[in-house]
Enzyme design. Structure first.
Site, PDB file in Angstrom:
ATOM      1  N   GLY A  31      23.163 -60.810  69.551  1.00  0.00           N
ATOM      2  CA  GLY A  31      23.730 -62.145  69.663  1.00  0.00           C
ATOM      3  C   GLY A  31      23.855 -62.532  71.114  1.00  0.00           C
ATOM      4  O   GLY A  31      23.392 -61.831  71.994  1.00  0.00           O
TER       5      GLY A  31
ATOM      6  N   ASP B 221      33.075 -71.300  69.217  1.00  0.00           N
ATOM      7  CA  ASP B 221      31.652 -71.133  68.889  1.00  0.00           C
ATOM      8  C   ASP B 221      31.445 -71.107  67.378  1.00  0.00           C
ATOM      9  O   ASP B 221      30.832 -70.192  66.839  1.00  0.00           O
ATOM     10  CB  ASP B 221      31.128 -69.850  69.555  1.00  0.00           C
ATOM     11  CG  ASP B 221      29.624 -69.909  69.811  1.00  0.00           C
ATOM     12  OD1 ASP B 221      29.033 -70.984  69.588  1.00  0.00           O
ATOM     13  OD2 ASP B 221      29.044 -68.889  70.215  1.00  0.00           O
TER      14      ASP B 221
END
Ligand code: NAG
Ligand code: NAG
Ligand code: NAG
Ligand code: NAG
Ligand code: NAG
Length: 669
Positions: A360, A476
């Site tokens: 990620g 996020d």
């Protein structure tokens, strides 16, 4: 109207970004490089310019133009770049063509040829001064038509593959002694290229990398050439790499890259560069042969025993080093939340490739089983340079570990190492939601699953915003941060992680962490994440779940689809349901789909105060209160905005490189 705004923003962004022409990639995870030919980024974060394919070329360019000229004097400013590359040929003694660091008026060199043309030029334009191309080649094949000196040289190419100056590869050690180097040894090597705008001089320097040691740039450059680049380079140029293969196969890799105009390019962090694991088999054979030769040489017994003791010492040191972690006094109170690195190492079987769940924006995630408790966990390795603010961050992590909600991924604890933080989460067997939405997923979610996921995430965010003892801003929210447990219940992950970069950030730059397409306009402007900006991201998330598309997605070659625009257009036509994912078929509740789409638009309103709170969002979703009529809010497409960038990948911005929004911020001060 909306497009105009986007362009304005984009213009502003490029304008300001160009003021500070520097970037650094310690590995290319989540980079936005422009790639063409057979160039690709590997899951390990390597830039692979060519793979083992014959007569092909590969290009990789920094996506934004770089301003090379001072507008007043019209002369090229000083610039500097450093990168680490490796060339792995199929046969140990032969290689195909090399790698060129290139400065060019266009991204990619569309009419260029592979093989001896190195992906730079073709037979008709080679040598033409209208090319405006500057390159430094690392050439591993002798092409006599371009007067190459040998099959292992570095050369300066100005509009022409006939190098203006070239020299065999190698470096001058600290005693000024020249040492040979083989460019296609397969091992990573360091390159520095510098142009002095005052002296009009180009210097190129090479050095090997001894794994585990800091690289020191040799003081004497390998190759120098005096030339004013002002007639060659235009004001605005692109920088990147070009590479080609011929009939002999080789793979060309770049591991890290840093660049700066008007100053010294930042040093790469060798320890952070991705590993080159894919050894060509022949190189491995070569290595084995070397080893067996050493073994067959008879050594006196005493020497052997000495060797044995040294080896033991080294092994002990390696083991100690392998499990080294950082533990400071103030961490004592977090005892139950601290994990031993050794335990995590064994839990994940040594952080092996097999257990890798994903890569990620913040780092790699591994699956593991804690041996003592048999707890299934996901371990996230986050690289973190700065120790500054670590104490606050850990205390925050620990307090986040106390968050308990059925729609949040449970954080069990952490472990600290040098340059690294490891976070231990609950393992989620069904992975992240984005895997079920785009790109021909194996399993598609039906409407009732999607609606349940939406409601779950909403209630998780309400908990973060309003129901816990402190306000937690997620920062996020997006489909790839929503994980699914064994029953496909949504659990939001990764909250608060971006704070790490706020705490540790250099006070002179503001690091905006988030994902393009989900960032609220005021968040981009001020760099501050708020409850309102979380609602905005949640709106983008709603549309992506209903429509099965990314907020900014690609349709066709060069076109991108801005999802909010598309949904807005459908709504304006009175056919909002048309925006839904075609794969939903007919098995859906149209009132619910319509509600979620409209709610998405409302959350994406550019005016933060017009957006609903997360509590209201839940009430709308539960239909406890009716959604306001969108037309009464004088919603116009310009009222809905996304931060927009040329690169439209759904990737977290690389925090190491100068991100565009960052420059907007510094420009605004
Ligand atoms: C090299 O890349 C091309 C294009 O991406 C791909 O079609 C080909 O299979 C790759 N070859 C190897 C050997 O990996
Ligand atoms: C070579 O490249 C130039 C442009 O750079 C192009 O106009 C020309 O057609 C190309 N020639 C060949 C033979 O590909
Ligand atoms: C260089 O290129 C330009 C434009 O592509 C062309 O007009 C010119 O004839 C070329 N010069 C030579 C020497 O080939
Ligand atoms: C370096 O390489 C050149 C050409 O390959 C060779 O002539 C020279 O002997 C080599 N020098 C050393 C020190 O290996
Ligand atoms: C670069 O500058 C030259 C003149 O200096 C100009 O002729 C050429 O068109 C420019 N190229 C690009 C791509 O802007």
């Amino acid at each position: 109207m909306f497009l105009k705004l986007v362009f304005m923003l984009f213009f502003l962004v490029t304008l300001v970004a160009s003021k500070d022409n520097s970037f650094i990639y310690n590995g290319f995870q989540s980079s936005h490089l422009y790639l063409d030919g057979i160039a690709e980024l590997t899951p390990d974060g390597l830039l692979r310019l060519t793979n083992d394919t014959e007569h092909e070329k590969g290009h990789a360019f920094y996506p934004n133009p770089v301003v090379f000229k001072n507008t007043i004097s019209e002369s090229v400013s000083s610039f500097s770049t450093t990168f680490v590359f490796a060339i792995r040929p199929q046969y140990p003694t032969l290689s195909s063509h090399g790698i060129v660091f290139v400065v060019s008026p266009t991204k990619g060199l569309p009419n260029s040829k592979a093989s001896q043309y190195l992906g730079l030029f073709n037979q008709s334009n080679n040598g033409n001064s209208s090319n405006h191309v500057f390159g430094v080649e690392l050439d591993t094949l002798l092409s006599s038509e371009f007067d190459d000196i040998n099959d292992n040289h570095i050369g300066i190419d100005i509009n022409d593959l006939k190098s203006a100056n070239s020299t065999p590869a190698g470096y001058y050690d600290s005693n000024g002694q020249f040492k040979n180097m083989s460019l296609f040894s397969g091992y990573p090597m360091h390159v520095w290229i510098e142009y002095d705008g005052e002296k009009k001089k180009i210097d190129a320097t090479l050095a090997p990398i001894n794994v585990g040691f800091n690289v020191v740039k040799p003081t004497r450059p390998l190759l120098s050439f005096t030339k004013d680049l002002s007639p060659i380079l235009n004001t605005s140029m692109y920088v990147g790499f070009s590479s080609s293969t011929g009939s002999i196969l080789s793979s060309h890799y770049v591991l890290g890259w840093s660049f700066k105009v008007n100053g010294q390019a930042q040093n790469l962090d060798i320890s952070k560069l991705p590993e080159l694991r894919t050894f060509a088999p022949e190189l491995r054979i070569l290595d084995d042969k070397k080893k067996s030769k050493i073994l067959t040489v008879g050594l006196p017994l005493s020497l052997l025993s000495l060797l044995f003791m040294i080896t033991l010492g080294i092994m002990y040191y390696i083991k100690w080093k392998k499990f080294a972690e950082i533990l400071e006094d103030w961490e004592q109170e977090y005892g139950p939340h601290r994990f031993k690195f050794k335990d995590l190492y064994f839990a994940t079987k040594g952080f092996g490739e097999k257990g890798l769940l994903g890569v990620g924006g913040f780092g790699r995630v591994y699956k593991g089983v804690i041996q003592s408790s048999k707890l299934e966990v996901a371990v996230k390795r986050v690289s973190n340079e700065s120790r500054q603010g670590m104490r606050e961050f850990v205390s925050e992590i620990v307090s986040i570990g106390r968050l308990r909600h059925r729609n949040l991924v449970q954080l069990h604890g952490y472990c600290r190492r040098k340059r690294e933080l490891l976070l231990v989460y609950d393992y989620m067997p069904n992975g992240s939601l984005d895997n079920y939405l785009y790109k021909q997923p194996k399993v598609r979610l039906n409407w009732s699953q999607r609606f349940r996921i939406i409601k779950g995430v909403a209630s998780g965010v309400v908990y973060l915003h309003e129901e816990w003892e402190k306000v937690v801003i997620h920062r996020d929210i997006k489909a790839s941060n929503v994980l699914l447990d064994s029953e496909f219940n949504a659990r939001l992950g990764d909250f608060g992680l971006s704070r790490l970069y706020d705490h540790g950030a250099d006070p002179h730059t503001t690091h905006l962490v988030g994902t393009i397409g989900y960032l609220a306009p005021e968040h981009i402007r001020t760099g501050k994440a708020t409850k309102f900006s979380d609602v905005f991201s949640f709106g983008a998330f709603l549309l992506e779940v209903v429509c099965g598309r990314r907020p900014i997605g690609r349709v066709g070659e060069n076109e991108s689809l801005i999802l909010v625009d598309y949904v807005f257009e459908c709504w304006k036509r009175g056919e909002i349901l048309e925006a839904k994912d075609v794969y939903l078929g007919t098995n859906y509740v149209s009132e619910e789909v319509e509600l979620v789409l409209k709610l998405g638009l409302l959350c994406l309103h550019s005016e933060p105060l017009v957006r609903p709170s997360m509590r209201q969002v839940v009430q709308y979703l539960e239909r406890d209160i009716a959604l306001p009529d969108l037309s009464s809010l004088s919603l116009s497409s310009s009222g809905l905005t996304f931060g927009y960038q040329e690169c439209v990948e759904d990737k977290t911005m690389p925090y190491t490189s100068v991100s565009i929004a960052e420059s907007v911020l510094s420009g605004g001060r």
